[in-house]
Design an enzyme around this catalytic site. Structure first.
Site, mmCIF file in Angstrom:
data_model
loop_
_atom_site.group_PDB
_atom_site.id
_atom_site.type_symbol
_atom_site.label_atom_id
_atom_site.label_comp_id
_atom_site.label_asym_id
_atom_site.label_seq_id
_atom_site.Cartn_x
_atom_site.Cartn_y
_atom_site.Cartn_z
ATOM 1 N N ASP A 162 0.611 1.637 5.505
ATOM 2 C CA ASP A 162 1.551 0.519 5.358
ATOM 3 C C ASP A 162 2.686 0.658 6.366
ATOM 4 O OD1 ASP A 162 0.133 -0.331 3.137
ATOM 5 O OD2 ASP A 162 1.420 0.726 1.721
ATOM 6 N N HIS A 184 2.039 1.935 -6.908
ATOM 7 C CA HIS A 184 2.068 1.531 -5.499
ATOM 8 C C HIS A 184 1.495 0.119 -5.316
ATOM 9 C CE1 HIS A 184 1.744 2.563 -1.102
ATOM 10 N NE2 HIS A 184 0.839 1.602 -1.168
ATOM 11 N N GLU A 185 0.306 -0.097 -5.863
ATOM 12 C CA GLU A 185 -0.340 -1.413 -5.703
ATOM 13 C C GLU A 185 0.427 -2.496 -6.463
ATOM 14 O OE1 GLU A 185 -2.483 -1.742 -3.406
ATOM 15 O OE2 GLU A 185 -2.831 0.401 -3.141
ATOM 16 N N HIS A 242 3.123 -3.831 -4.164
ATOM 17 C CA HIS A 242 2.591 -4.812 -3.199
ATOM 18 C C HIS A 242 2.338 -6.151 -3.907
ATOM 19 C CE1 HIS A 242 1.980 -2.055 0.086
ATOM 20 N NE2 HIS A 242 1.019 -1.360 -0.485
#
Ligand code: ZN
Length: 259
Positions: A163, A86-87, A90
């Site tokens: 988000d 996930h990170e 980003h």
């Protein structure tokens, strides 16, 4: 910082800390310096360190902004991997998109309520945001969810709820307040002032028709869908980097923008 022994590595870099703490009050900054000094003092006991370094300031800033690290939190390996994916989504988009704010740091150490975090640093104290900047911001926000979908074969998790909330909020503002929709043009929709003395809620203060409400929803969805598609194409294309960042995060837990 005059009252604490600053390390040489930080003397030219106070500006970087300033950029990351826009909006702090004098008291917030004093608290930040204090936390940095405490961090250095803890290290001093262990390593005989005599000065306050950039690392101490980074630690203090994260603590003040996001709450202390929660290393004791029990997280399964699968959950940790999903957070890293996930990170990484980003982080990779923040690096690739030309109008996104530069990547500062990405971490999978849990803090406060968050399992991981991607931090960007504004180049300057901007108050006016261009449409390309906002659209890239939406893509970066969607990047976490998209990365999970790509790597985990389409499986979605609830880790992206914050988000998605920010994406929705931002896109509605673009359409309803900032006139950034071709379909609806340069108009604003919805009066913002609350008339609490009349006992009305904002939601009742709608100055547009049901038909317009439907068009607004459609336009918001269109902008998000387009951003989603562009971001997904980019991440699918650069999947090899997505995987590499994920592995690097699982190994070292924290990566800087440069890394
Ligand atoms: Zn996220």
């Amino acid at each position: 910082t005059r009252k604490i022994p600053l390390d040489d590595d930080i003397k030219d870099k106070l500006e970087i800390i300033a950029r990351g703490t826009a909006g702090f009050t004098g008291a917030d900054l004093a608290n930040l310096v204090n936390e940095a000094a405490l961090s250095a003092a803890r290290d001093n006991k262990k390593n005989d360190k005599k000065t306050v370094t950039m690392k101490d300031f980074e630690f203090a800033k994260d603590k003040v902004l996001m709450g202390g690290e929660r290393r004791s939190m029990i997280i399964s390996d699968q959950e940790k991997r999903t957070t890293a994916i996930h990170e990484a989504g980003h982080a990779l988009l923040a690096t690739l998109l030309p109008h996104a704010e530069p990547l500062h740091k990405v971490t999978i150490i849990p803090r406060g309520m968050a399992l991981g975090l991607t931090m960007q640093l504004p180049i300057d104290d901007k108050h006016n945001h261009s449409e390309p900047y906002l659209k890239d911001m939406i893509k970066v926000l969607l990047g976490g969810r998209i990365a999970e979908e790509i790597i985990n074969n389409g499986i979605k998790t609830n880790g992206a709820s914050n988000d998605l909330e920010r994406v929705t909020d931002l896109t509605r503002k673009m359409v309803c307040e900032w006139g950034m929709s071709e379909e609806l043009g340069s108009l604003t929709f919805g009066k913002k002032e609350e008339q609490i003395f009349l006992g009305r809620e904002i939601s009742q203060h709608r100055d547009y028709s049901e038909d317009t409400a439907i068009r607004i929803d459609k336009e918001v969805k269109k902008i998000v869908d387009e951003a989603y598609k562009e971001a997904k194409d980019l991440l699918v294309n650069k999947r090899v980097y997505l995987e590499r960042i994920t592995e690097a995060l699982l190994t070292s837990e924290v990566l800087t923008g440069d890394q």
